[in-house]
Design a protein around this motif. Sequence first.
Motif, mmCIF file in Angstrom:
data_model
loop_
_atom_site.group_PDB
_atom_site.id
_atom_site.type_symbol
_atom_site.label_atom_id
_atom_site.label_comp_id
_atom_site.label_asym_id
_atom_site.label_seq_id
_atom_site.Cartn_x
_atom_site.Cartn_y
_atom_site.Cartn_z
ATOM 1 N N PHE A 89 53.875 53.219 77.318
ATOM 2 C CA PHE A 89 52.728 52.492 76.780
ATOM 3 C C PHE A 89 52.965 52.154 75.311
ATOM 4 O O PHE A 89 53.200 53.053 74.503
ATOM 5 N N PRO A 90 52.907 50.879 74.962
ATOM 6 C CA PRO A 90 53.282 50.487 73.601
ATOM 7 C C PRO A 90 52.204 50.780 72.563
ATOM 8 O O PRO A 90 52.496 50.812 71.384
ATOM 9 N N HIS A 91 50.958 51.010 73.015
ATOM 10 C CA HIS A 91 49.883 51.173 72.036
ATOM 11 C C HIS A 91 49.663 52.614 71.631
ATOM 12 O O HIS A 91 48.792 52.891 70.812
ATOM 13 N N ILE A 92 50.402 53.545 72.217
ATOM 14 C CA ILE A 92 50.255 54.948 71.826
ATOM 15 C C ILE A 92 51.639 55.544 71.577
ATOM 16 O O ILE A 92 52.642 55.008 72.057
ATOM 17 N N TYR A 128 60.312 63.500 67.835
ATOM 18 C CA TYR A 128 60.035 62.080 68.064
ATOM 19 C C TYR A 128 58.578 61.823 68.449
ATOM 20 O O TYR A 128 58.223 60.721 68.836
ATOM 21 N N GLU A 129 57.725 62.875 68.320
ATOM 22 C CA GLU A 129 56.343 62.797 68.811
ATOM 23 C C GLU A 129 55.583 61.602 68.263
ATOM 24 O O GLU A 129 54.798 60.981 68.966
ATOM 25 N N GLU A 130 55.807 61.284 66.987
ATOM 26 C CA GLU A 130 54.986 60.265 66.319
ATOM 27 C C GLU A 130 55.507 58.842 66.526
ATOM 28 O O GLU A 130 54.870 57.888 66.119
ATOM 29 N N ARG A 131 56.698 58.722 67.123
ATOM 30 C CA ARG A 131 57.290 57.388 67.255
ATOM 31 C C ARG A 131 56.567 56.563 68.316
ATOM 32 O O ARG A 131 56.010 57.106 69.255
ATOM 33 N N PHE A 132 56.676 55.260 68.155
ATOM 34 C CA PHE A 132 56.152 54.352 69.171
ATOM 35 C C PHE A 132 57.319 53.765 69.954
ATOM 36 O O PHE A 132 58.461 53.762 69.474
ATOM 37 N N SER A 133 56.998 53.268 71.136
ATOM 38 C CA SER A 133 58.014 52.724 72.037
ATOM 39 C C SER A 133 58.968 51.764 71.328
ATOM 40 O O SER A 133 60.180 51.811 71.526
ATOM 41 N N GLN A 142 64.156 56.122 77.824
ATOM 42 C CA GLN A 142 64.392 56.671 79.141
ATOM 43 C C GLN A 142 63.999 58.138 79.182
ATOM 44 O O GLN A 142 63.405 58.611 80.143
ATOM 45 N N ARG A 143 64.299 58.854 78.098
ATOM 46 C CA ARG A 143 63.925 60.270 78.025
ATOM 47 C C ARG A 143 62.412 60.447 77.976
ATOM 48 O O ARG A 143 61.864 61.369 78.579
ATOM 49 N N VAL A 144 61.744 59.563 77.253
ATOM 50 C CA VAL A 144 60.281 59.651 77.188
ATOM 51 C C VAL A 144 59.691 59.432 78.580
ATOM 52 O O VAL A 144 58.815 60.174 79.032
ATOM 53 N N ALA A 145 60.226 58.427 79.280
ATOM 54 C CA ALA A 145 59.728 58.132 80.627
ATOM 55 C C ALA A 145 59.929 59.343 81.536
ATOM 56 O O ALA A 145 59.053 59.708 82.324
ATOM 57 N N LEU A 146 61.070 59.982 81.380
ATOM 58 C CA LEU A 146 61.396 61.163 82.169
ATOM 59 C C LEU A 146 60.437 62.307 81.824
ATOM 60 O O LEU A 146 59.880 62.962 82.710
ATOM 61 N N ALA A 147 60.225 62.501 80.517
ATOM 62 C CA ALA A 147 59.348 63.577 80.062
ATOM 63 C C ALA A 147 57.924 63.342 80.548
ATOM 64 O O ALA A 147 57.253 64.265 81.013
#
Lengths: 360, 294
Positions: A89-92, A128-133, A142-147
């Motif tokens: 999600f690009p907005h969060i 990387y918690e604060e980063r946006f897509s 890909q890792r975020v999607a997996l997580a």
Amino acid sequence: MNENFIQINGISKHFGNVKAVDDVSFSIKEGEFFSLLGPSGCGKTTLLRLLAGFEYPTNGNLLIDGSDITALPPDKRPTNMVFQNYAIFPHINVEQNIKFGLRKLGLTDDEIKKRVDDVLALVKLEGYEERFSGQLSGGQRQRVALARALVRQPKVLLLDEPLGALDKKLRDEMQLELRTLQKEIGITFVFVTHDQQEAISMSDRVAVMSEGKIQQLSAPNELYKNPENIFVSDFIGETNFLKASTRSKDGDHINVAIEDLGDFKVKNNLNIPENSSDVVCSVRPESMMISRDKSDWDICLEAKINQTSYLGEMTRFYVEVSGINKVITVSSQHFDNQSFENNTCFISISLEDISLLQKK
Amino acid sequence: MFQAWRNIYSKSDNAKAYSLLSPALFLIILVMLIPMALMLSFSSFTQVSMMEIDFTPTIQRYIDFFEKSLLVSLLIKSVKISFIVTLITLLTAYPVCYYIAFYVKKNKMLWLVLLTLPFWTSYLLRVFSWKIILGTKGVFNSTLLGAGIISEPLTFLMYSEEAVIITLTHAWAAFALLPLYVSLEKIDFSYIEAARDLGLSKFEVFWKVTFPLSLPGVIGAILIIFIPTVGDYVTPALIGGTEGRMLSNMIQAYFGKINNIPLGAASATIMLTTVILITVIVSYTTKRLTQRLS
């Protein structure tokens, strides 16, 4: 270990006149890394989307861990998906993305925090918690999607060509990492890919699909060594097809006449009937031997090298055998294009390496 | 000399940008900045008599504005009407755009063209046609009369605030459709599927994913309707009567019949400031709203 963890019973999915998935039945084991492999349009993604609940089957039913999920919407299924384009999600930000799927699970704040921290460590994305897509690389996304999918602790993780968008080197790394990760957490993975090398190297079992049907379902080495039909033999790795016709059976072997080469006795694993002209012999390029001198193998043919391509770990020769109007591919780790005078060579085949296949 | 210019030009992106923008910049300066500067300076003068203007700078015109309760109430009414128009347009256009963006598979363009077709005719014509529909002997009233539902024509339909709201809503709907459609169309459907996959119901998916992602279009639609309708004077003049009069009609009168150009200029400036203020507030709060939603 549940042998029938996911049961796919007579599943069909029609889009108008197109049978995307055509009466498919098989089971996936618990904790298995299972791949659906096939060319684009073979129905593998549709099958995955049927499992996720984005499509509903025209016929048949689906069971996961004993309960029927055929009619359940995606949010009620024990599955989670890693999308081809990751759909972060690009907005969060990353943390909110990962927490996104937790809000409906009724966890306490402490549990949520622990799960998020654990999964971030698992996919090596701490910090990387604060980063946006938009601020992430392809591999990180890909890792975020997996997580985001794993943090919900699904019974089954569905992966839709998740490595397709990555470059070669990263893809190889991620293949290994995904495989390790799956063994570590023990969740059943259903992985869709069109890349046969990817499927073979990662999976416990692979279902090769074409035209909405399963062509073969077996372990990767079986798929490679004992393809059950021409499609699989052609799709997995490289091979040479030689026209042939069968003669008489001899136990688990059969006599065949290979066009322009003569009569041979080869193994008949697929129990192909006698006196059939609808058969081909398949020989892998690397199972043949190329040499300067004649060998004492079952078949040894004099040939002329048409072209070579040097691949580093091996060289591929495209040779023309005298008397056969066909270019045969042979690969060798020992010779390169400098090794042969006047481009003449001998290629040798062992009868053991010939697979007999039936035409459709 | 020429070579030097070329060097600057090829090295500096700014120089390139400005030279490409220069025709537009020239036009903006000519038709926007200069008139605005004129308006600002006129708002500080005093109309002494019919033909005579005192050019001594003063802020008295702004004080005049706030002392005339009519002007203040007209400003409030203008903002109120625009607000209602914007709200109705959004509530009606959003579902239509949502439908076209996500459920229409073929000929999306045809849908859009058909929806925006009425807007290819002149604005004035459309306002007049509402006059025909809403008038005492108009389509609406004669149908109701003929059907025996009412015995007297409904007079509130015409020359009223409601009439202005109806007409403005219809007149500007197309301008809301396009930004809304574009922002919804741009949303990758896999976001929606991903949200469903992560356990959200269809309703939750809309508020957590679809709506926040379509916000640029929503803000665009709000501004694109709100800004011109606040200042619209054609519709209130033709359809509004005295009831539906808006501030813009007074401003027009100050420059014309009443002939108090400085007060007209001051009123216009106040209106412009109000619109700018509201624009900033809308953009800011929607941005905060997105963060809150997610």
